[in-house]
Design an enzyme around this catalytic site. Structure first.
Site, PDB file in Angstrom:
ATOM      1  N   HIS A  71       1.006  -1.121   0.097  1.00 33.78           N
ATOM      2  CA  HIS A  71       0.123  -0.024   0.191  1.00 33.78           C
ATOM      3  C   HIS A  71       0.839   1.272   0.063  1.00 33.78           C
ATOM      4  CE1 HIS A  71       0.812  -0.589   4.367  1.00 33.78           C
ATOM      5  NE2 HIS A  71       0.171   0.447   4.516  1.00 33.78           N
TER       6      HIS A  71
ATOM      7  N   HIS B  42       1.214   3.985   2.096  1.00 39.56           N
ATOM      8  CA  HIS B  42       1.466   4.802   3.196  1.00 39.56           C
ATOM      9  C   HIS B  42       3.346   4.834   3.081  1.00 39.56           C
ATOM     10  CE1 HIS B  42      -2.210   4.122   5.690  1.00 39.56           C
ATOM     11  NE2 HIS B  42      -2.377   5.266   4.985  1.00 39.56           N
TER      12      HIS B  42
ATOM     13  N   ASP C 215       5.730   4.812   5.273  1.00 39.99           N
ATOM     14  CA  ASP C 215       6.785   3.669   5.671  1.00 39.99           C
ATOM     15  C   ASP C 215       6.781   2.559   5.005  1.00 39.99           C
ATOM     16  OD1 ASP C 215       3.774   3.333   6.587  1.00 39.99           O
ATOM     17  OD2 ASP C 215       4.569   1.893   8.018  1.00 39.99           O
ATOM     18  N   HIS C 216       6.096   2.507   3.731  1.00 37.99           N
ATOM     19  CA  HIS C 216       6.092   1.183   2.751  1.00 37.99           C
ATOM     20  C   HIS C 216       6.695   1.736   1.617  1.00 37.99           C
ATOM     21  CE1 HIS C 216       3.905  -1.605   5.420  1.00 37.99           C
ATOM     22  NE2 HIS C 216       3.477  -0.575   6.051  1.00 37.99           N
TER      23      HIS C 216
ATOM     24  N   HIS D 233      -7.572  -1.749   5.274  1.00 36.71           N
ATOM     25  CA  HIS D 233      -6.678  -0.812   5.634  1.00 36.71           C
ATOM     26  C   HIS D 233      -7.461   0.555   5.599  1.00 36.71           C
ATOM     27  CE1 HIS D 233      -3.332   0.363   7.849  1.00 36.71           C
ATOM     28  NE2 HIS D 233      -2.698   0.819   6.892  1.00 36.71           N
TER      29      HIS D 233
ATOM     30  N   ASP E 288      -0.514  -3.776   5.732  1.00 39.73           N
ATOM     31  CA  ASP E 288      -1.290  -3.297   6.889  1.00 39.73           C
ATOM     32  C   ASP E 288      -2.647  -3.685   6.768  1.00 39.73           C
ATOM     33  OD1 ASP E 288       1.071  -2.613   7.293  1.00 39.73           O
ATOM     34  OD2 ASP E 288       0.558  -0.415   7.822  1.00 39.73           O
TER      35      ASP E 288
ATOM     36  N   HIS F   9       5.989  -5.698  11.544  1.00 37.41           N
ATOM     37  CA  HIS F   9       5.475  -4.223  11.741  1.00 37.41           C
ATOM     38  C   HIS F   9       4.724  -3.888  13.166  1.00 37.41           C
ATOM     39  CE1 HIS F   9       2.396  -1.058  10.502  1.00 37.41           C
ATOM     40  NE2 HIS F   9       3.275  -0.983   9.482  1.00 37.41           N
TER      41      HIS F   9
END
Length: 310
Positions: free
Chosen positions: A61, A63, A65-66, A138, A209, A267
């Site tokens: 996805h 976001h 942090d990914h 998510h 996530d 995670h």
């Protein structure tokens, strides 16, 4: 196969855990990367992974942090002389993110880059693998990837072949591929008569996530390895739901109900210190015993399945 965890933290990096990324090294030496949070390339520098071997990147996805490490990885691979094609899979919007980052920064890629924006339920078929995609739950579209290795032919019975007068050479390859051969004396040898049981392919499921969802149970059914987020402990179940994440216990319930072989948790929220890890693992193992909580730079072997005659 071997999977190396490059980042096992959640949201923001900590001194012990970088943000999300894991690298799957295939038996061929090829590397497939799952997520690419900030500083992933620094994590690669202290691992045994090499960018030139990286051929596929799967983004769960969008976001930060990914994905915030992705432009750097793509650029560095080019700077280091990588020339073979890279395919990046991920949600709608990924192509805009990559194109904008590369264009505005003036980054030149010396290799072909292909971007595939995925949808729920799609399947990509390759010669040795199939890749299945499932939409999870998510705050934004977040996907799980199921990597299914194709079954392999059993081992040739060389002694039996030699007794039949068949010497090593191209004929062996034909039999290995499942073909039948006819000898000069007119005898036909069928592959099934001189090969051992079929070796079942390995199945690896990597979830992005997600909240706990029954859908993941079906998606992970009978996998050799399930990689699932465990952002929160059981005590924070309500918080996990509010933030569209899962707990240790919820991940373990999925693994148990899906009858997977092994569960790897990642995670992990930075609220948990190293002293908390034992408790987090115990929560999950009370539900599903074959569980490990991953640390950065941990590598896990995924052995071949036992040969089966069925």
């Amino acid at each position: 196969m071997e999977i190396t965890f490059l980042g096992t933290g959640a949201g923001v990096p900590s001194t012990k855990r970088n943000v999300s990324s894991a690298a799957l090294r295939l038996d061929s030496g090829e590397v497939w990367l799952f997520d690419c949070g900030e500083a992933t390339q620094h994590q690669i520098l202290i691992s045994s992974i090499t960018l030139s071997k990286m051929t596929k990147i799967f983004i769960t996805h969008l976001h930060g942090d990914h994905i915030f490490g992705l432009p750097g990885i793509l650029g560095s691979r080019s700077f280091q002389g990588g020339e073979s094609e890279v395919i990046v899979y991920g949600p709608k919007g990924l192509a805009d993110f990559i194109d904008t980052a590369i264009r505005i920064s003036g980054t030149y890629l010396r290799y072909p880059l292909r971007i595939v924006e995925v949808e729920d339920g799609i399947q990509v078929n390759e010669s040795h693998f199939s890749i299945k995609v499932a939409l999870l739950e998510h705050g934004i579209d977040s996907f799980g990837y199921r990597i299914e290795e194709r079954d392999k032919a059993g081992t040739l019975n060389v002694e039996k072949l030699k007794a039949l007068g068949v010497q090593p050479g191209p004929i062996y390859q034909k039999l290995k591929s499942g073909s039948s051969i006819k000898l000069e004396n007119g005898q036909t040898i069928h592959a099934c008569d001189v090969t051992g049981p079929t070796i079942k392919g390995r199945h690896i499921v990597v979830c992005g996530d997600t909240r706990f969802t029954e859908k993941t149970i079906d998606f992970a059914r009978n996998a050799d390895v399930l990689i699932h987020e465990a952002t929160f402990s059981e005590a924070n179940t309500r918080l996990a739901y509010e933030y569209y994440h899962s707990t240790t216990v919820q991940a373990a319930r999925i693994a148990k109900d899906a009858r997977v072989e092994k569960l790897l948790l990642n995670h992990i929220s930075s609220r948990y210190q190293e002293s908390d890890v034992v408790g987090l693992v115990e929560e999950a193992r009370n539900i599903f015993e074959n569980t490990d909580l991953m640390e950065d730079q941990t590598s896990v072997q995924i052995p071949l399945r036992k040969a089966s005659s069925t």
